[in-house]
Scaffold this motif. Structure first.
Motif, PDB file in Angstrom:
ATOM      1  N   THR A 265     -22.827  12.576 -33.083  1.00  0.00           N
ATOM      2  CA  THR A 265     -21.435  13.001 -33.234  1.00  0.00           C
ATOM      3  C   THR A 265     -20.821  12.340 -34.457  1.00  0.00           C
ATOM      4  O   THR A 265     -21.199  11.230 -34.843  1.00  0.00           O
ATOM      5  CB  THR A 265     -20.584  12.607 -32.008  1.00  0.00           C
ATOM      6  OG1 THR A 265     -20.529  11.180 -31.931  1.00  0.00           O
ATOM      7  CG2 THR A 265     -21.150  13.163 -30.733  1.00  0.00           C
ATOM      8  N   ILE A 266     -19.906  13.049 -35.053  1.00  0.00           N
ATOM      9  CA  ILE A 266     -19.035  12.453 -36.057  1.00  0.00           C
ATOM     10  C   ILE A 266     -17.632  12.955 -35.786  1.00  0.00           C
ATOM     11  O   ILE A 266     -17.451  14.065 -35.250  1.00  0.00           O
ATOM     12  CB  ILE A 266     -19.445  12.810 -37.503  1.00  0.00           C
ATOM     13  CG1 ILE A 266     -19.539  14.322 -37.670  1.00  0.00           C
ATOM     14  CG2 ILE A 266     -20.716  12.105 -37.900  1.00  0.00           C
ATOM     15  CD1 ILE A 266     -19.742  14.748 -39.095  1.00  0.00           C
ATOM     16  N   GLY A 267     -16.645  12.169 -36.136  1.00  0.00           N
ATOM     17  CA  GLY A 267     -15.285  12.604 -35.841  1.00  0.00           C
ATOM     18  C   GLY A 267     -14.243  11.806 -36.582  1.00  0.00           C
ATOM     19  O   GLY A 267     -14.536  10.791 -37.227  1.00  0.00           O
ATOM     20  N   LEU A 268     -13.059  12.315 -36.490  1.00  0.00           N
ATOM     21  CA  LEU A 268     -11.909  11.670 -37.113  1.00  0.00           C
ATOM     22  C   LEU A 268     -10.760  11.616 -36.108  1.00  0.00           C
ATOM     23  O   LEU A 268     -10.604  12.524 -35.288  1.00  0.00           O
ATOM     24  CB  LEU A 268     -11.425  12.456 -38.330  1.00  0.00           C
ATOM     25  CG  LEU A 268     -12.359  12.652 -39.513  1.00  0.00           C
ATOM     26  CD1 LEU A 268     -11.685  13.533 -40.543  1.00  0.00           C
ATOM     27  CD2 LEU A 268     -12.708  11.322 -40.111  1.00  0.00           C
ATOM     28  N   SER A 269      -9.951  10.590 -36.212  1.00  0.00           N
ATOM     29  CA  SER A 269      -8.720  10.505 -35.428  1.00  0.00           C
ATOM     30  C   SER A 269      -7.603  10.120 -36.386  1.00  0.00           C
ATOM     31  O   SER A 269      -7.768   9.207 -37.197  1.00  0.00           O
ATOM     32  CB  SER A 269      -8.838   9.437 -34.338  1.00  0.00           C
ATOM     33  OG  SER A 269      -9.982   9.638 -33.548  1.00  0.00           O
TER      34      SER A 269
END
Lengths: 255, 325
Positions: free
Chosen positions: A248-252
């Motif tokens: 997974t990769i993600g941004l917040s």
């Protein structure tokens, strides 16, 4: 090109700009399946998004987009709206139907003290807006966080009631996740938190083994408002279509 | 887990809510970080210094002088020298202290957010900074964790049975903490007077130079904490409520340092109880009606009715060299 290579390329190509409100505040799937007992501060608005790549033992690899809106609506309470949008949506079983709209609330009962862990409870409704979805699913989760020095241990225990199980789907499934997190870099850097989890959940279909596995992830504070996350893991045992490898990769982004 | 929770609530007096609140959302947020990074970096170091001190006092029982004066102080300098562009996660710095006295920490956090908001406004290109400052003050005072905007008698607040124990035992770190507070208040008039961003950048340079000298050679000759009206008189005159809040915040820091140091409160539970008693009865605005330390109009700032103890700064002279020119 195998899935692991695809995942590696994605990790390389995605800009290393991510947004997080607080890298030490853990939300489900950002980057792995654990959350801590703390909510975002009252008044904060967070937008999160991530990509999950799952290389299944049987069946096509699946890419899932996971957008989420988090609002610190009240004291110690966050409201959430989210959805999972998946490739190969008709192969999804259980409560995570592709395109379902999920609305939830997480309430933090208390902050951790010397003698008490922090506790929280989550209620989430999944509305059947997605592919092959029927009925409103309801998930209840208890969350506990306890720190030991700079280490933090987290336990999530939940149960999901399916509103309208189809075929061999179970009418309800439990899940248990335990994790530890640790802020890297003391005393000169406070931008990274590493997380390791172990999980098991009841299979979505009757007669199958629990998907059970491990994951590891990192949350990195990029700027005052932004956190980047990346994680990977595997389901060591479980049904034949379990994930041999997922990343997974993600941004917040908080504002 | 539910059973554990219910049992825990039933048996523990330490059940307390977290109550974290987001800062006042505005387009000037982070103006200091974006426009005057040299100063912002120093404030990030200040955040580390307070938390690291409290954690080390707690874990050592304040019995190990080198652990505080040498190791912990140098850790702070090491962090500052690392040029931190983001404020640190204080719960990672002081996990034990946060568990011991969360309400006091949350009180600090909200007052520090008021500090940050006012710096951002001063550094922003807002045409009406006064209105913005009054908005963030109103937002701050809307919190149950707001420190009183009344002027408190800090000399009397420095005469509890355990008062001054920190500065006597750890004079170097105490002077370092006062140097933080010097920096936090001295910049207001400088930023407010400079007409534009380049002028502000130039104006803070000598302040930062002096501050860094204080870090290297802590001003142990100071006899009392820096006061806002002493170092930024125009800011204090324009915004007396905020000046009082910052003075009270810094005095509260000194009180808690003393509580964590003294042997008169030997257990963590004793220290927690006293921290909460002082915080809630003498610093929270919600206690204004009964707070015996409020200086009412016409009374001197430094009361002569204080219990007879050491009166190092009874005349109000703290020994600070004043603001930079």
């Amino acid at each position: 090109m195998n899935t692991a290579r695809i995942a590696f390329l994605i990790l390389l190509l995605v800009p290393t700009v991510a947004w997080a409100m607080d890298h030490d505040n853990l939300d489900p799937n950002r980057p792995i399946a654990i959350e801590d007992a703390y909510v975002v501060p009252k008044g904060e608005i967070g937008v999160e998004g991530g990509l999950l790549l799952s290389d299944r033992k049987r069946g096509d690899s699946r890419l899932v987009f996971q957008p989420q809106l988090i609002i610190g609506a009240f004291n110690n309470t966050q409201l959430e709206v989210s959805s999972d949008v998946s490739t190969d949506p008709r192969s999804v079983v259980g409560d995570d139907k592709s395109g379902n709209l999920m609305v939830g609330a997480l309430y933090n009962f208390n902050t951790e003290t010397v003698s008490l862990p922090a506790f929280a409870a989550r209620v989430q409704l999944g509305f059947p807006t997605g592919v092959s979805a029927k009925g409103v699913d309801t998930a209840l989760t208890g969350v506990m966080t306890r720190s030991y020095g700079r280490w933090r241990a987290h336990v999530n225990v939940g149960y999901t009631f399916l509103g309208s199980p189809q075929g061999n789907e179970r009418s309800g499934t439990y899940r248990v996740v335990a994790a530890v997190s640790y802020p890297l870099g003391y005393p000169t850097s406070f931008r990274d938190t590493i997380i390791v989890n172990v999980f098991t959940r009841q299979s979505d279909l009757v007669g199958q083994r629990n998907p059970t596995g491990v994951g590891i992830g990192l949350r990195h504070q990029v700027s005052s408002r932004v956190v980047f996350d990346a994680g990977l893991g595997t389901e060591l045992v479980g049904p034949s279509d379990r994930s041999l490898f997922f990343s997974t990769i993600g941004l917040s982004v908080g504002f | 887990m539910a059973l554990i929770l219910v049992s825990a609530i039933g048996v523990s007096a330490q059940f307390e809510q977290r109550d974290k609140r987001f800062y006042y959302r505005a387009f000037w947020n982070f103006a200091l970080r974006e426009n005057l990074q040299e100063l912002d970096i120093e404030f990030n170091g200040v955040d580390f210094g307070h938390s690291n001190l409290y954690e080390n006092l707690l874990l050592t029982g304040a019995k190990d002088v080198p652990a505080i004066e040498d190791r912990a102080r140098k850790e702070t300098l090491q962090f500052i020298h690392s040029r931190p562009v983001l404020n640190p996660n204080e719960e990672a710095i002081a996990p034990t202290y946060m568990k011991l006295a969360w309400k006091a920490q949350n009180t600090f956090d909200e007052a520090h957010a008021l500090h940050r908001s006012t710096y951002d406004i001063y550094v922003s290109d807002l045409p009406d900074k006064d209105a913005a400052i009054r908005k963030v003050l109103a937002f701050y005072q809307d919190s149950q964790y707001a420190i009183t905007a009344k002027r408190l008698d800090h000399q009397r607040l420095d005469t509890f049975s355990y008062s001054k124990s920190f500065r006597r035992k750890f004079p170097l770190f105490n002077a370092t903490i006062w140097a933080y507070h010097y920096l936090q208040v001295v910049v207001y008039d400088t930023l407010g007077t400079a007409p534009d961003l380049p002028a502000k950048q130039n104006a803070v340079e000598p302040i930062l130079h002096r501050y860094r000298e204080y870090l290297e050679q802590p001003p142990v000759e100071w006899t009392f904490m820096p006061m806002t009206e002493e170092l930024s008189p125009k800011f204090a005159a324009d915004y007396p409520d905020i000046a009082n809040i910052f003075n009270n915040l810094h005095m509260m820091h000194d009180n808690i340092s003393d509580i964590l140091t003294t042997d008169l409160l030997p257990t963590w539970e004793d220290k927690r109880n006293e921290i909460y008693r002082v915080t809630q009865a003498y610093y929270w605005a919600s206690a204004d009606a009964t707070n015996p330390f409020i200086v009412h109009d016409g009374q001197p700032h430094y009361s002569d009715s204080a219990p007879a103890r050491e009166r190092d700064a009874q005349d109000g002279h703290s020994g600070h060299s004043g603001k930079e020119q």
